[in-house]
Design an enzyme around this catalytic site. Structure first.
Site, PDB file in Angstrom:
ATOM      1  N   LYS A  14      53.574  34.666  38.297  1.00 19.42           N
ATOM      2  CA  LYS A  14      53.918  35.968  37.836  1.00 19.42           C
ATOM      3  C   LYS A  14      54.760  36.762  38.992  1.00 19.42           C
ATOM      4  O   LYS A  14      56.026  37.202  38.952  1.00 19.42           O
ATOM      5  CB  LYS A  14      53.136  36.762  37.187  1.00 19.42           C
ATOM      6  N   ARG A  88      47.116  43.588  29.446  1.00 21.10           N
ATOM      7  CA  ARG A  88      46.180  42.414  29.463  1.00 21.10           C
ATOM      8  C   ARG A  88      45.254  42.266  28.267  1.00 21.10           C
ATOM      9  O   ARG A  88      44.498  41.215  28.202  1.00 21.10           O
ATOM     10  CB  ARG A  88      45.430  42.509  30.780  1.00 21.10           C
ATOM     11  N   ARG A 127      46.728  29.746  47.759  1.00 23.06           N
ATOM     12  CA  ARG A 127      47.590  30.967  47.774  1.00 23.06           C
ATOM     13  C   ARG A 127      47.185  31.776  48.955  1.00 23.06           C
ATOM     14  O   ARG A 127      45.895  31.870  49.481  1.00 23.06           O
ATOM     15  CB  ARG A 127      47.556  31.890  46.754  1.00 23.06           C
ATOM     16  N   ARG A 160      43.091  35.959  48.881  1.00 22.70           N
ATOM     17  CA  ARG A 160      42.322  37.169  48.166  1.00 22.70           C
ATOM     18  C   ARG A 160      40.669  36.851  47.787  1.00 22.70           C
ATOM     19  O   ARG A 160      40.342  35.471  47.628  1.00 22.70           O
ATOM     20  CB  ARG A 160      43.194  36.998  46.825  1.00 22.70           C
ATOM     21  N   ARG A 171      38.108  33.983  35.724  1.00 27.40           N
ATOM     22  CA  ARG A 171      39.367  34.660  35.309  1.00 27.40           C
ATOM     23  C   ARG A 171      40.173  33.998  34.293  1.00 27.40           C
ATOM     24  O   ARG A 171      40.805  34.727  33.379  1.00 27.40           O
ATOM     25  CB  ARG A 171      40.310  35.038  36.748  1.00 27.40           C
TER      26      ARG A 171
END
Ligand code: AP5
Length: 213
Positions: A14, A88, A127, A160, A171
């Site tokens: 996203k 969400r 990431r 992160r 998640r």
């Protein structure tokens, strides 16, 4: 006020897609980034959010909706908003409808980025994010040109806290339970444009741009 929503599981891309829509004049609003800013500032809200985020849990609806309301009310009413990671939950989606309606605005598109769990785990494990500007990279799929830092400002790239494999799995579960129902919610309104997010970054970005055009 016009708005589009980027919907999809964590790591579907996203934030990566958002960059090209910003070039088209959209104002990028990532609730994850707004919350991380509160954490960096050390506010009470940030400290409370961090505990939940590090466990892969959602921050309460009223907190997130309050942040979005404050932001929308503080900018030009003619703005085009790109919501990334918001809404969400069904409660958040209904609140967003109310906010848009109050401003006589329109929700134009909901882009659904579809991506299977195994691809997501590999994307989030690799990431890296700029510690200053938040620019997003991937060690294999989208590396910075200089290994030592961010292409934009040279600052350190970090992982992160919620990108450990155990938290990624959590998640994904929370997404399936609380966010996936929004697909039906927006499909019933005729707003969903589905994109195969397993394709290359450029192909995914172009697919979204074609829907916008
Ligand atoms: P948030 O920051 O929104 O995280 P997320 O939705 O889990 O999404 P991510 O940022 O992890 O992934 P992304 O889809 O943006 O993918 P990206 O472009 O980075 O939220 C974090 C937390 O905050 C939540 O868990 C929750 O606790 C809280 N929160 C936030 N909003 C909330 C809300 N509304 N309500 C309640 N709580 C909320 O890409 C991922 C990686 O893949 C990158 O390395 C990238 O380079 C790579 N990549 C991207 N696209 C491709 C591609 N096509 N091919 C190859 N690699 C790619």
């Amino acid at each position: 006020m016009n708005a589009v929503v980027l919907l999809g599981p964590p790591g579907a891309g996203k934030g990566t897609v958002a960059e090209v829509l910003v070039d088209k004049g959209y104002r990028h609003v990532s609730t994850g980034e707004l919350l991380r800013e509160q954490i960096r500032l050390g506010t009470k809200l940030g400290l409370e959010a961090k505990t939940l985020m590090d466990q892969g849990q959602f921050v309460p609806d009223d907190v997130v909706v309050g942040m979005i309301r404050d932001l929308i009310e503080s900018v030009d009413s003619g703005s085009m908003f790109l919501f990334d990671g918001f809404p969400r939950t069904l409660v958040q989606a209904e609140k967003l409808d109310e906010l848009i309606s109050d401003l006589c605005g329109t929700l134009k598109n909901v882009f659904l980025l579809e991506c299977p769990d195994d691809v997501i785990v590999s994307r989030l494990s690799g990431r890296r994010t700029c510690s200053k500007c938040g620019a997003v990279y991937h060690t294999a799929f989208n590396p910075p040109s200089d290994d030592d830092g961010c292409d934009q400002d040279g600052c350190e790239l970090v992982q992160r806290a919620d990108d450990s494999e155990a938290t990624i799995r959590k998640r994904l579960l929370v997404y399936a339970e609380q966010t996936a129902p929004l697909i039906d919610y927006y499909t019933n309104k005729g707003l969903v444009d589905t994109v195969d997010a397993t394709q290359s970054i450029e192909t995914v970005r172009n697919a979204v741009l074609e829907y916008i055009a």
